[in-house]
Design a protein around this motif. Structure first.
Motif, PDB file in Angstrom:
ATOM      1  N   LEU A   1      45.642  -8.276 109.454  1.00  0.00           N
ATOM      2  CA  LEU A   1      46.601  -7.534 108.643  1.00  0.00           C
ATOM      3  C   LEU A   1      47.975  -8.198 108.612  1.00  0.00           C
ATOM      4  CD1 LEU A   1      45.733  -3.851 109.627  1.00  0.00           C
ATOM      5  CD2 LEU A   1      45.677  -4.791 107.299  1.00  0.00           C
ATOM      6  N   TYR A   2      48.440  -8.667 109.775  1.00  0.00           N
ATOM      7  CA  TYR A   2      49.843  -9.066 109.886  1.00  0.00           C
ATOM      8  C   TYR A   2      50.069 -10.532 110.235  1.00  0.00           C
ATOM      9  CZ  TYR A   2      49.950  -4.028 109.937  1.00  0.00           C
ATOM     10  OH  TYR A   2      49.754  -2.719 109.611  1.00  0.00           O
ATOM     11  N   ALA A   3      49.006 -11.259 110.553  1.00  0.00           N
ATOM     12  CA  ALA A   3      49.145 -12.693 110.820  1.00  0.00           C
ATOM     13  C   ALA A   3      47.907 -13.423 110.311  1.00  0.00           C
ATOM     14  CB  ALA A   3      49.342 -12.946 112.316  1.00  0.00           C
ATOM     15  N   PRO A   4      47.572 -13.246 109.031  1.00  0.00           N
ATOM     16  CA  PRO A   4      46.332 -13.827 108.511  1.00  0.00           C
ATOM     17  C   PRO A   4      46.422 -15.340 108.359  1.00  0.00           C
ATOM     18  CG  PRO A   4      47.604 -12.872 106.716  1.00  0.00           C
ATOM     19  CD  PRO A   4      48.328 -12.526 107.992  1.00  0.00           C
ATOM     20  N   ASN A   5      45.258 -15.973 108.347  1.00  0.00           N
ATOM     21  CA  ASN A   5      45.165 -17.390 108.048  1.00  0.00           C
ATOM     22  C   ASN A   5      45.507 -17.582 106.576  1.00  0.00           C
ATOM     23  OD1 ASN A   5      44.374 -20.023 107.441  1.00  0.00           O
ATOM     24  ND2 ASN A   5      42.600 -19.966 108.794  1.00  0.00           N
ATOM     25  N   ALA A   6      46.504 -18.400 106.294  1.00  0.00           N
ATOM     26  CA  ALA A   6      46.973 -18.583 104.917  1.00  0.00           C
ATOM     27  C   ALA A   6      45.899 -19.157 104.004  1.00  0.00           C
ATOM     28  CB  ALA A   6      48.203 -19.489 104.901  1.00  0.00           C
ATOM     29  N   HIS A   7      44.884 -19.789 104.584  1.00  0.00           N
ATOM     30  CA  HIS A   7      43.863 -20.456 103.777  1.00  0.00           C
ATOM     31  C   HIS A   7      42.571 -19.646 103.672  1.00  0.00           C
ATOM     32  CE1 HIS A   7      46.396 -24.043 103.768  1.00  0.00           C
ATOM     33  NE2 HIS A   7      46.582 -23.832 105.055  1.00  0.00           N
ATOM     34  N   LEU A   8      42.562 -18.453 104.241  1.00  0.00           N
ATOM     35  CA  LEU A   8      41.385 -17.596 104.163  1.00  0.00           C
ATOM     36  C   LEU A   8      41.790 -16.209 103.661  1.00  0.00           C
ATOM     37  CD1 LEU A   8      39.562 -18.442 107.534  1.00  0.00           C
ATOM     38  CD2 LEU A   8      38.963 -19.252 105.240  1.00  0.00           C
ATOM     39  N   LYS A   9      41.034 -15.681 102.724  1.00  0.00           N
ATOM     40  CA  LYS A   9      41.304 -14.346 102.206  1.00  0.00           C
ATOM     41  C   LYS A   9      40.468 -13.328 102.985  1.00  0.00           C
ATOM     42  CE  LYS A   9      41.433 -11.589  97.978  1.00  0.00           C
ATOM     43  NZ  LYS A   9      41.153 -11.555  96.516  1.00  0.00           N
ATOM     44  N   PRO A  10      41.112 -12.397 103.683  1.00  0.00           N
ATOM     45  CA  PRO A  10      40.349 -11.432 104.481  1.00  0.00           C
ATOM     46  C   PRO A  10      39.451 -10.551 103.608  1.00  0.00           C
ATOM     47  CG  PRO A  10      42.687 -11.411 105.073  1.00  0.00           C
ATOM     48  CD  PRO A  10      42.569 -12.208 103.810  1.00  0.00           C
ATOM     49  N   HIS A  11      38.279 -10.214 104.134  1.00  0.00           N
ATOM     50  CA  HIS A  11      37.370  -9.272 103.480  1.00  0.00           C
ATOM     51  C   HIS A  11      37.649  -7.904 104.100  1.00  0.00           C
ATOM     52  CE1 HIS A  11      33.843  -7.167 102.136  1.00  0.00           C
ATOM     53  NE2 HIS A  11      33.357  -8.240 101.517  1.00  0.00           N
ATOM     54  N   TRP A  12      38.506  -7.131 103.430  1.00  0.00           N
ATOM     55  CA  TRP A  12      39.040  -5.922 104.054  1.00  0.00           C
ATOM     56  C   TRP A  12      37.977  -4.875 104.365  1.00  0.00           C
ATOM     57  CZ3 TRP A  12      43.148  -7.130 106.262  1.00  0.00           C
ATOM     58  CH2 TRP A  12      44.096  -7.956 105.678  1.00  0.00           C
ATOM     59  N   GLN A  13      37.004  -4.717 103.484  1.00  0.00           N
ATOM     60  CA  GLN A  13      35.968  -3.725 103.760  1.00  0.00           C
ATOM     61  C   GLN A  13      35.164  -4.116 104.999  1.00  0.00           C
ATOM     62  OE1 GLN A  13      33.675  -2.044 100.464  1.00  0.00           O
ATOM     63  NE2 GLN A  13      31.805  -2.336 101.640  1.00  0.00           N
ATOM     64  N   LYS A  14      34.834  -5.381 105.117  1.00  0.00           N
ATOM     65  CA  LYS A  14      34.086  -5.859 106.279  1.00  0.00           C
ATOM     66  C   LYS A  14      34.895  -5.665 107.556  1.00  0.00           C
ATOM     67  CE  LYS A  14      31.726  -9.988 108.019  1.00  0.00           C
ATOM     68  NZ  LYS A  14      31.384 -11.406 107.731  1.00  0.00           N
ATOM     69  N   ILE A  15      36.195  -5.943 107.502  1.00  0.00           N
ATOM     70  CA  ILE A  15      37.069  -5.771 108.669  1.00  0.00           C
ATOM     71  C   ILE A  15      37.147  -4.304 109.064  1.00  0.00           C
ATOM     72  CG2 ILE A  15      39.478  -5.926 109.429  1.00  0.00           C
ATOM     73  CD1 ILE A  15      39.654  -8.490 107.666  1.00  0.00           C
ATOM     74  N   ALA A  16      37.276  -3.436 108.070  1.00  0.00           N
ATOM     75  CA  ALA A  16      37.367  -2.000 108.340  1.00  0.00           C
ATOM     76  C   ALA A  16      36.066  -1.462 108.932  1.00  0.00           C
ATOM     77  CB  ALA A  16      37.712  -1.249 107.056  1.00  0.00           C
TER      78      ALA A  16
END
Length: 280
Positions: free
Chosen positions: A207-222
């Protein structure tokens, strides 16, 4: 939400790793600009350990063994400065521990940065006292294709906390919990507790320190956070004997529930655009 509003352990570490990397590059007069990124170790014996693969990147360019590079970089990491930063930025109370981070290299050249119990407790306490903010509250109560477990877990966490407040185990507004025992070790030693803490750390980093080169998969994380809490709640009792005989442990487990609920609220509202219910 600005990363300045809420700190993660990764945000504390990265500036110090950048300094060490800069010193290494300067010492070899290298003009490279390698990516600065760390990830969480997935090994069972490294629950709270970051992995830094910088030596492997540099090894390809320098044509020297990665372990040799890793050893030199480790010598340039100021662990005392990291500990001081953890105390200053994360700790809301004095930490008696002298060691907050341990660093070592693997034979392959990976750099492991292990956070001690005191460092983890500092972040947990910081997160209790400094809840993450929600940018936009969503009123859309249903959204197709989203797993039911997301809204259910948020509502379940909320109801557990409300019950605990009614029974006087915790105050209605929880701002402080001691996560360490008298030996300065985490009170939460069960595997399910440790797995939930790890998932809370992973989620906060995304959420607050993501890898700039990877787009988080928010549903999977949740979903991963929800599943970790569901397992935790199934195996780590709060009520009954624990409440009667070990109130500190019950409060710590409620603290983990509170942090889960807060991060889920951010994920649901800000990232998935859906209402975070308090009851179903």
């Amino acid at each position: 939400m600005s990363s300045a509003d809420y700190l993660t352990t990764k945000q504390v570490l990265l500036p110090h790793l950048q300094v060490a990397l800069n010193l290494y590059l300067l010492s070899y007069k290298l003009t490279l600009q390698p990516q600065l990124n760390v990830s969480w170790c997935q090994k069972k014996d490294g629950e709270f350990t970051y992995v830094w693969a910088i030596a492997l990147q540099l090894s390809t360019a320098q044509k020297i063994p990665a372990i040799q590079i890793a050893t030199k970089i480790i010598g340039m990491i100021n662990t005392q400065a990291i500990a001081d930063d953890i105390r200053q930025k994360l700790a809301t109370e004095n930490l008696a521990c002298s060691t907050l981070i341990a660093i070592r290299a693997t034979p392959s050249g990976l750099i492991y940065l292990e956070l001690t119990d005191c460092a983890i407790a500092a972040w947990l306490q910081y997160s209790i006292a400094n809840p993450p903010k929600i940018e936009k509250y969503c009123l859309q109560k249903n959204k197709t294709l989203l797993p039911f477990i997301l809204q259910y877990t948020h509502a379940r966490c909320y109801s557990v906390l409300q019950l605990a407040a009614r029974e006087g185990i915790i105050p209605p507004v929880l701002t402080s919990i001691s996560f360490l025992d008298s030996q300065q070790q985490l009170l939460c030693r069960h595997a399910a507790e440790q797995a939930l803490i790890k998932q809370l750390l992973v989620t906060s980093d995304n959420l607050y320190a993501p890898n700039a080169h990877l787009k988080p998969h928010w549903q999977k994380i949740a979903v991963a956070l929800c599943q970790s809490w569901q397992t935790f709640y199934a195996y780590c009792q709060i009520w009954g004997e624990v409440k009667r005989n070990n109130l500190d442990l019950a409060r710590v487990r409620l603290g983990l529930t509170l942090l889960t609920q807060r991060l889920l609220a951010v994920l649901l509202n800000d990232k998935l655009g859906i209402y975070a219910p308090t009851e179903l």
